[in-house]
Design a protein around this motif. Sequence first.
Motif, PDB file in Angstrom:
ATOM      1  N   GLY A  90       0.812  -1.215   0.000  1.00 43.75           N
ATOM      2  CA  GLY A  90       0.000   0.000   0.000  1.00 43.75           C
ATOM      3  C   GLY A  90       0.843   1.262   0.000  1.00 43.75           C
ATOM      4  O   GLY A  90       0.550   2.229  -0.723  1.00 43.75           O
ATOM      5  N   ILE A  91       1.909   1.263   0.792  1.00 42.19           N
ATOM      6  CA  ILE A  91       2.809   2.425   0.826  1.00 42.19           C
ATOM      7  C   ILE A  91       3.477   2.609  -0.534  1.00 42.19           C
ATOM      8  O   ILE A  91       3.570   3.726  -1.048  1.00 42.19           O
ATOM      9  N   GLY A  92       3.911   1.504  -1.144  1.00 46.89           N
ATOM     10  CA  GLY A  92       4.523   1.586  -2.472  1.00 46.89           C
ATOM     11  C   GLY A  92       3.561   2.132  -3.513  1.00 46.89           C
ATOM     12  O   GLY A  92       3.932   2.968  -4.340  1.00 46.89           O
ATOM     13  N   LEU A  93       2.310   1.670  -3.473  1.00 48.94           N
ATOM     14  CA  LEU A  93       1.307   2.185  -4.409  1.00 48.94           C
ATOM     15  C   LEU A  93       1.067   3.675  -4.186  1.00 48.94           C
ATOM     16  O   LEU A  93       0.933   4.443  -5.136  1.00 48.94           O
ATOM     17  N   SER A  94       1.017   4.071  -2.931  1.00 48.54           N
ATOM     18  CA  SER A  94       0.785   5.474  -2.613  1.00 48.54           C
ATOM     19  C   SER A  94       1.952   6.342  -3.075  1.00 48.54           C
ATOM     20  O   SER A  94       1.749   7.382  -3.712  1.00 48.54           O
ATOM     21  N   LEU A  95       3.171   5.927  -2.769  1.00 44.58           N
ATOM     22  CA  LEU A  95       4.354   6.707  -3.160  1.00 44.58           C
ATOM     23  C   LEU A  95       4.492   6.816  -4.680  1.00 44.58           C
ATOM     24  O   LEU A  95       4.964   7.830  -5.191  1.00 44.58           O
ATOM     25  N   SER A  96       4.063   5.776  -5.392  1.00 45.61           N
ATOM     26  CA  SER A  96       4.194   5.795  -6.851  1.00 45.61           C
ATOM     27  C   SER A  96       3.041   6.525  -7.539  1.00 45.61           C
ATOM     28  O   SER A  96       3.067   6.701  -8.753  1.00 45.61           O
ATOM     29  N   GLY A  97       2.042   6.935  -6.768  1.00 41.36           N
ATOM     30  CA  GLY A  97       0.916   7.652  -7.342  1.00 41.36           C
ATOM     31  C   GLY A  97      -0.142   6.757  -7.963  1.00 41.36           C
ATOM     32  O   GLY A  97      -1.051   7.240  -8.640  1.00 41.36           O
ATOM     33  N   MET A  98      -0.051   5.448  -7.745  1.00 45.65           N
ATOM     34  CA  MET A  98      -0.971   4.520  -8.398  1.00 45.65           C
ATOM     35  C   MET A  98      -2.338   4.449  -7.710  1.00 45.65           C
ATOM     36  O   MET A  98      -3.218   3.736  -8.166  1.00 45.65           O
TER      37      MET A  98
END
Length: 143
Positions: A19-27
Amino acid sequence: MSRNSYQFGAAVASGIVFGIGLSLSGMLNPVRVQGFLDVFGNWDPSLAFVLGGAVAVAFVGVQVMKRMRHPAFDDSFHLPTNRKIDAPLVIGSALFGLGWGIGGLCPGPAVASLSVGIPQTVLFVLAMLIGMTLYDRVWSTRT
């Protein structure tokens, strides 16, 4: 602690990192995903880098898994055995792609986007859960 507790903790930790990765990538922003799919308009290539990063991480994970006797929190790996490309796979893939293109979300980012509180995301997740339930109750019993 029991094995189930470790499994649950590993699943929660993995979900949080995802979830953090998706958030940081703007997805979590459907407009960004739809911009990637708009190849003849205002194309946004950022999703290609996110997908490329995911493939690289998965590749490393599979290489590590091949060297392991069993997973950390289970007795055996649960790998797919069916390698057949059949109508349900093609139709399901097409429906997934259509939903992704129209809604700008796929299941992971949709669930992660619930934390933002956008009403359309709640509707998307509800529709997704209804579709999953229908499949589980109706079509999966036919095989």
